[in-house]
Design a protein around this motif. Structure first.
Motif, mmCIF file in Angstrom:
data_model
loop_
_atom_site.group_PDB
_atom_site.id
_atom_site.type_symbol
_atom_site.label_atom_id
_atom_site.label_comp_id
_atom_site.label_asym_id
_atom_site.label_seq_id
_atom_site.Cartn_x
_atom_site.Cartn_y
_atom_site.Cartn_z
ATOM 1 N N GLY A 83 -33.377 12.531 4.532
ATOM 2 C CA GLY A 83 -33.348 13.940 4.256
ATOM 3 C C GLY A 83 -35.357 15.189 4.180
ATOM 4 N N GLY A 84 -35.626 14.575 4.234
ATOM 5 C CA GLY A 84 -37.329 15.967 3.728
ATOM 6 C C GLY A 84 -37.545 15.230 2.559
ATOM 7 N N GLN A 85 -36.721 14.156 2.066
ATOM 8 C CA GLN A 85 -37.352 13.331 0.740
ATOM 9 C C GLN A 85 -37.915 12.373 1.228
ATOM 10 O OE1 GLN A 85 -36.857 15.483 -2.458
ATOM 11 N NE2 GLN A 85 -35.554 16.987 -0.882
ATOM 12 N N VAL A 86 -39.305 12.525 0.381
ATOM 13 C CA VAL A 86 -40.457 11.457 -0.206
ATOM 14 C C VAL A 86 -39.791 10.295 -0.347
ATOM 15 C CG1 VAL A 86 -42.530 10.288 0.964
ATOM 16 C CG2 VAL A 86 -41.851 12.290 1.375
ATOM 17 N N VAL A 87 -39.227 8.552 -0.134
ATOM 18 C CA VAL A 87 -38.665 8.007 -1.202
ATOM 19 C C VAL A 87 -39.852 6.951 -1.724
ATOM 20 C CG1 VAL A 87 -36.413 8.371 -0.486
ATOM 21 C CG2 VAL A 87 -37.546 7.199 1.106
ATOM 22 N N LYS A 88 -40.712 6.637 -0.431
ATOM 23 C CA LYS A 88 -41.335 5.526 -0.448
ATOM 24 C C LYS A 88 -42.309 5.922 0.187
ATOM 25 C CE LYS A 88 -42.215 0.834 0.887
ATOM 26 N NZ LYS A 88 -41.831 0.337 1.409
ATOM 27 N N ASP A 89 -44.190 5.802 -0.225
ATOM 28 C CA ASP A 89 -45.566 5.936 1.243
ATOM 29 C C ASP A 89 -46.019 4.968 0.096
ATOM 30 O OD1 ASP A 89 -47.344 7.627 1.271
ATOM 31 O OD2 ASP A 89 -47.597 9.714 0.839
ATOM 32 N N SER A 90 -46.935 3.908 1.010
ATOM 33 C CA SER A 90 -48.003 3.718 0.502
ATOM 34 C C SER A 90 -49.221 4.071 2.031
ATOM 35 C CB SER A 90 -47.437 2.072 0.500
ATOM 36 O OG SER A 90 -46.839 1.825 1.464
ATOM 37 N N LEU A 91 -48.666 4.794 2.305
ATOM 38 C CA LEU A 91 -49.700 5.617 3.733
ATOM 39 C C LEU A 91 -50.612 6.951 3.014
ATOM 40 C CD1 LEU A 91 -47.684 5.496 7.058
ATOM 41 C CD2 LEU A 91 -49.538 3.969 6.286
ATOM 42 N N THR A 92 -50.068 7.672 2.700
ATOM 43 C CA THR A 92 -50.783 8.916 2.308
ATOM 44 C C THR A 92 -51.710 8.854 1.003
ATOM 45 O OG1 THR A 92 -49.713 10.035 1.970
ATOM 46 C CG2 THR A 92 -49.308 9.603 4.280
ATOM 47 N N GLY A 93 -51.515 8.327 0.041
ATOM 48 C CA GLY A 93 -51.749 8.479 -0.931
ATOM 49 C C GLY A 93 -51.285 9.974 -1.270
ATOM 50 N N GLY A 94 -50.116 10.956 -0.706
ATOM 51 C CA GLY A 94 -49.923 12.164 -1.497
ATOM 52 C C GLY A 94 -49.967 12.727 -0.578
ATOM 53 N N VAL A 100 -42.909 -6.175 17.306
ATOM 54 C CA VAL A 100 -41.708 -5.411 16.245
ATOM 55 C C VAL A 100 -42.141 -5.909 15.302
ATOM 56 C CG1 VAL A 100 -40.343 -6.872 16.640
ATOM 57 C CG2 VAL A 100 -39.356 -4.679 17.188
ATOM 58 N N THR A 101 -42.411 -6.825 14.344
ATOM 59 C CA THR A 101 -42.745 -7.526 13.330
ATOM 60 C C THR A 101 -43.146 -6.155 12.014
ATOM 61 O OG1 THR A 101 -44.885 -8.314 13.517
ATOM 62 C CG2 THR A 101 -42.530 -10.283 13.295
ATOM 63 N N VAL A 102 -43.904 -5.608 12.972
ATOM 64 C CA VAL A 102 -44.832 -4.787 12.103
ATOM 65 C C VAL A 102 -43.429 -3.654 11.493
ATOM 66 C CG1 VAL A 102 -46.616 -4.250 13.489
ATOM 67 C CG2 VAL A 102 -44.880 -2.349 13.794
ATOM 68 N N LEU A 103 -42.549 -3.894 12.536
ATOM 69 C CA LEU A 103 -41.324 -3.208 11.412
ATOM 70 C C LEU A 103 -40.666 -3.453 10.060
ATOM 71 C CD1 LEU A 103 -38.914 -2.082 14.218
ATOM 72 C CD2 LEU A 103 -40.338 -0.359 12.923
ATOM 73 N N GLU A 104 -41.399 -4.963 9.904
ATOM 74 C CA GLU A 104 -41.203 -5.904 8.720
ATOM 75 C C GLU A 104 -41.927 -4.989 7.413
ATOM 76 O OE1 GLU A 104 -40.941 -9.783 8.536
ATOM 77 O OE2 GLU A 104 -40.103 -9.557 11.155
ATOM 78 N N HIS A 105 -42.773 -4.244 7.896
ATOM 79 C CA HIS A 105 -43.420 -3.845 6.551
ATOM 80 C C HIS A 105 -43.584 -1.951 6.668
ATOM 81 C CE1 HIS A 105 -44.727 -7.919 6.217
ATOM 82 N NE2 HIS A 105 -44.803 -7.659 7.785
ATOM 83 N N VAL A 106 -41.855 -1.644 6.784
ATOM 84 C CA VAL A 106 -42.376 -0.376 6.502
ATOM 85 C C VAL A 106 -43.435 0.469 5.374
ATOM 86 C CG1 VAL A 106 -40.840 2.237 6.594
ATOM 87 C CG2 VAL A 106 -40.156 0.327 7.793
ATOM 88 N N ALA A 107 -44.069 1.728 5.668
ATOM 89 C CA ALA A 107 -44.920 2.204 4.375
ATOM 90 C C ALA A 107 -44.649 3.349 4.284
ATOM 91 C CB ALA A 107 -46.035 1.992 4.937
ATOM 92 N N PHE A 108 -44.227 4.456 4.662
ATOM 93 C CA PHE A 108 -43.507 5.341 5.198
ATOM 94 C C PHE A 108 -42.162 5.734 4.988
ATOM 95 C CE2 PHE A 108 -42.886 9.563 6.005
ATOM 96 C CZ PHE A 108 -43.317 10.669 4.862
ATOM 97 N N VAL A 109 -41.184 5.823 3.659
ATOM 98 C CA VAL A 109 -39.771 6.403 3.948
ATOM 99 C C VAL A 109 -39.257 7.799 3.648
ATOM 100 C CG1 VAL A 109 -37.331 6.117 3.777
ATOM 101 C CG2 VAL A 109 -38.943 4.127 3.724
ATOM 102 N N MET A 110 -39.232 8.412 5.202
ATOM 103 C CA MET A 110 -38.501 9.939 4.295
ATOM 104 C C MET A 110 -36.886 9.556 4.708
ATOM 105 S SD MET A 110 -39.065 14.358 5.809
ATOM 106 C CE MET A 110 -40.941 14.104 4.700
#
Ligand code: ARG
Length: 443
Positions: free
Chosen positions: A427-438, A415-425
């Motif tokens: 309401g359909g808007q990406v606010v953080k993305d360290s996963l896809t490179g865009g 469950v500790t992987v939730l301490e490192h959320v890599a992508f956040v959207m």
């Protein structure tokens, strides 16, 4: 003069039309999120090779990637999370997003509500970046929480969706009062101090009038305040009944801060939606909560931070000692409540420790009796139910807001992987993305 006014009006109308056209196309924009693994939070099933079709700010469809992609619009933007585990945006039901831990003396005597207000947006962004796309804020000075919520809703600043309580209702000398000072020291400004049924009703009407989404009541003493006890009741049964009844009349739920066994039971009998902290709950309290379907929102990470940092921050020793009285017991009692089947919603008291660390509590919940799935449900479906927002957040389902997070690894295993959320959207808007490179345009 008249002509100039006319020109301005026409220009204004045209500008208005532009904005309308723009937001129309934003509203219609389609996004296809490809998910390597997707956690169906209601069942705990991990589905592989899924896709989420998003239109505007809402989820339109979720299912096997090929089937969903087949009926996605040609021009849908694709976000490739095939290497990630995807979950609904997390929900923290107990935050104080307008303040951060800091020096006791400075915060009490040198900072004003204005100081808090200018900083609050930073904490909102940190919370959102940590994958918490919704919070229930249960106590803020003045109406800072209302202003923050409104600014976020208007798109002026980034932050989680917020339900706010404004100032917690407190008895004179109670947890929400400033205690331990000379009677000649006056703390001015709005407060939640209300004594007796009439003042309570008036205070609730005042708070609702200026933007409260829910009512927070301090049913017992607390830790981080200078009154003597940690769990003694601070409102009578009659007063708590009035809180719930008045709040309900205005369509508002009640969250009750209660550490002590008697205060917990009074709050539950009064019909509050949730008991916050619940540290010293007894068997009867557990039984009552189960019977009434009252949620327990237990901030069981907090103790670590308070014990480690609050002496350095200049908090009176009396407060640290109060923490020592409840810290361990709260965790043991949380475990009892989980095992008894009390409904659990995730709430951390973020603000007592730094914002953005919210997910640290998951590991504690697992250590103290919850399965990883139960901990995740507490922060998704259960939290949404407690908030009264089950129709809009807490699950990846058609019709809900497209609040989506991505992590590397499997939170059901660790469950500790939730301490490192890599992508956040949100309401359909990406606010953080360290996963896809865009995001990519083509599928
Ligand atoms: N706001 C709470 C209070 O002052 C914090 C309690 C923190 N301690 C704990 N063991 N959860 O009462």
């Amino acid at each position: 003069m008249i002509r100039r006014v006319a020109v301005i009006v026409v220009a204004g109308l045209l500008a208005g039309r532009d904005v309308a056209a723009q937001s129309d196309s934003v509203a219609r924009a389609s996004v296809l999120v490809r998910a390597g693994r997707l956690i169906a939070v209601r069942t705990g099933t991990v589905l592989t090779n899924q896709a989420i079709l998003i239109e505007g700010d809402r989820i339109k469809d979720v299912g096997p990637a090929d089937a969903v992609a087949a009926h996605a619009p040609r021009d849908a933007r694709v976000i490739d999370l095939r290497n990630a585990t995807v979950l609904p945006g997390l929900i923290d039901c107990h935050t104080h997003i307008t303040s951060d831990p800091g020096d006791y003396y400075k915060q009490l005597f040198r900072m004003s509500a204005i100081d808090e207000a200018v900083r609050a947006h930073v904490f909102a962004k940190r919370t959102l970046d940590a994958g918490f796309t919704t919070v229930r804020n249960v106590g803020a000075g003045e109406f800072i929480d209302v202003a923050l919520r409104n600014a976020i809703n208007e798109g002026a600043i980034p932050g989680p969706r917020m339900l706010v309580s404004t100032m917690p209702l407190s008895a004179t000398g109670g947890h929400g009062d400033v205690n331990g000072m000379s009677p000649y020291l006056r703390f001015e400004g709005f407060s939640g101090i209300a004594n007796g049924v009439d003042q309570i009703r008036e205070k609730i009407r005042f708070e609702v009038k200026y933007g409260a989404d829910l009512i927070k009541v301090l049913a017992s003493a607390g830790v981080l305040s200078e009154e003597e006890s940690v769990g003694a009741p601070q409102y009578t049964q009659e007063e708590l009944n009035a809180v719930v009844e008045e709040a309900a009349m205005w369509g508002r739920k009640v969250a009750a801060h209660a550490h002590g066994a008697e205060a917990i039971k009074r709050a539950v009998r009064a019909g509050v939606a949730s008991v916050e902290h619940g540290s010293l709950i007894d068997d009867e309290g557990i039984r009552l909560m189960k019977e009434r379907g009252t949620y327990l929102v237990a901030d069981i990470y907090n103790d670590d931070y308070i014990i480690a940092e609050y002496t350095r921050l200049g908090f009176p020793q009396k407060i640290i000692e109060k923490e020592r009285l409840v810290g361990r017991q709260q965790r043991e009692n949380f475990k009892k409540a989980v095992q008894a089947g009390v409904k659990i919603a995730f709430g951390t008291d973020a603000g007592v420790y730094p914002h953005g660390w919210n997910a640290k509590q998951f590991a504690h919940m697992v250590r103290w009796g919850a399965t990883p799935l139960q901990a995740i449900q507490a922060a998704t479906v259960n939290a949404a139910d407690l908030l009264g927002w089950a129709d809009r957040v807490g699950a990846l389902e058609p019709g809900k807001f497209a609040d989506v997070i991505g992590v590397v690894g499997d939170p059901l295993q660790d469950v500790t992987v939730l301490e490192h959320v890599a992508f956040v959207m949100k309401g359909g808007q990406v606010v953080k993305d360290s996963l896809t490179g865009g995001a990519k345009a083509a599928r």
